[in-house]
Scaffold this motif. Structure first.
Motif, mmCIF file in Angstrom:
data_model
loop_
_atom_site.group_PDB
_atom_site.id
_atom_site.type_symbol
_atom_site.label_atom_id
_atom_site.label_comp_id
_atom_site.label_asym_id
_atom_site.label_seq_id
_atom_site.Cartn_x
_atom_site.Cartn_y
_atom_site.Cartn_z
ATOM 1 N N GLU A 204 0.828 -1.209 0.000
ATOM 2 C CA GLU A 204 0.000 0.000 0.000
ATOM 3 C C GLU A 204 0.863 1.260 0.000
ATOM 4 O O GLU A 204 0.507 2.253 -0.642
ATOM 5 C CB GLU A 204 -0.951 -0.031 1.195
ATOM 6 N N LEU A 205 1.982 1.225 0.714
ATOM 7 C CA LEU A 205 2.899 2.364 0.676
ATOM 8 C C LEU A 205 3.455 2.546 -0.721
ATOM 9 O O LEU A 205 3.524 3.658 -1.245
ATOM 10 C CB LEU A 205 4.038 2.141 1.678
ATOM 11 N N SER A 208 1.043 4.132 -3.042
ATOM 12 C CA SER A 208 0.474 5.402 -2.570
ATOM 13 C C SER A 208 0.815 6.571 -3.468
ATOM 14 O O SER A 208 0.110 7.587 -3.486
ATOM 15 C CB SER A 208 0.960 5.689 -1.145
ATOM 16 N N VAL A 210 3.214 8.508 -3.003
ATOM 17 C CA VAL A 210 3.910 9.517 -2.207
ATOM 18 C C VAL A 210 5.382 9.543 -2.611
ATOM 19 O O VAL A 210 6.056 8.515 -2.616
ATOM 20 C CB VAL A 210 3.786 9.212 -0.697
ATOM 21 N N SER A 217 8.662 6.283 -2.549
ATOM 22 C CA SER A 217 7.635 5.933 -1.560
ATOM 23 C C SER A 217 8.203 5.002 -0.499
ATOM 24 O O SER A 217 7.964 5.192 0.703
ATOM 25 C CB SER A 217 6.440 5.260 -2.260
#
Length: 259
Positions: A204-205, A208, A210, A217
């Motif tokens: 999930e990270l 993401s 991000v 990420s």
């Protein structure tokens, strides 16, 4: 004259109208007769697939949400004792506690919710679902890319595209072709039970977004040098797009970062 029941757009109904396709789908779902102790059919419709599934099961629960079709199904299978027609929403059903499988011509608009239901059911052994072709290809990596749902569930479930069905084999014909997806629970998971939560967090990270890349990420939770080493161990370029990373490479990343 028997009453006709026009398909409901609200329920995303496209009835399977080709007997050969229904038989093929049933054989994929249950390869040998009487093999399935318990099978749940989602979206039985008028019983086109139910007819072929019934001889292959010891117990078949055929779910249909359209109230107009319940009497049709019950009349059609009144003399088939292993078939129980269940009127109501499949998604509201409580998953059986004993091993079971799922099959069905899935309403395209509800595919994701039905798949999520299957993945959450601890006793599910496999699901064979007729879905929109694009969904089937995305989830099984047939485009050369992978989705969060597939990667996150990979240690416990294997995803395969096992067939394609032309839009002309449905009534009414949908706008796109369909694909047959097989989701099989692994007899031996690829990760120990204690590692699954850490796997979920890692995947999930990574998905993401991000930081702008998978590498960036993962660096939010792990030292840069460890991430670099994990990418080398997995045979990945630091600039790789997250969707291009196959589940097997994710497993190598996890092994390196979880050590």
């Amino acid at each position: 004259m028997a009453r006709t029941h026009p398909p409901s757009r609200a329920l995303s109904q496209n009835f399977l109208a080709d007997r050969a396709t229904a038989e093929h789908l049933a054989r994929l779902a249950v390869p040998r007769e009487h093999e399935a102790p318990l099978l749940l059919e989602v979206g039985a419709g008028k019983g086109a697939l139910t007819e072929w599934l019934a001889p292959r099961c010891r117990e078949l629960r055929a779910y249909e949400i359209d109230r107009r079709l319940i009497p049709v199904l019950r009349d059609r299978f009144a003399k088939t004792p292993q078939v129980t027609v269940v009127g109501g929403d499949f998604l509201a059903a409580k998953p059986p506690r004993t091993p079971f499988s799922v099959a069905g011509n899935v309403p395209f608009s509800r595919t994701s919710a039905i798949v999520d239901w299957c993945l959450r059911a601890p006793a599910l052994t496999e699901a064979t679902l007729l879905t929109q072709l694009e969904y089937a290809r995305k989830r099984t990596g047939d485009y050369g890319s992978w989705t969060l749902v597939t990667v996150r569930s990979w240690p416990r479930h294997e995803w395969r595209l096992v067939g394609r069905v032309g839009r002309g084999r449905f009534r009414p014909a949908p706008r796109v072709d369909a694909g047959i997806v097989r989701i099989e629970r692994r007899r031996t998971p690829l990760l120990a039970p204690a590692a699954h939560e850490r796997w979920r967090h890692l995947v999930e990270l990574g998905f993401s977004g991000v930081g702008g890349s998978l590498h960036a990420s993962l660096r939010r939770a792990h030292p840069g040098r460890r991430v670099d080493a994990a990418f080398r161990a997995a045979g990945l370029d630091p600039g790789v797009l997250v969707g291009e990373v196959a589940p097997e490479r994710w497993l190598a990343l996890h092994e390196a970062l979880d050590a």
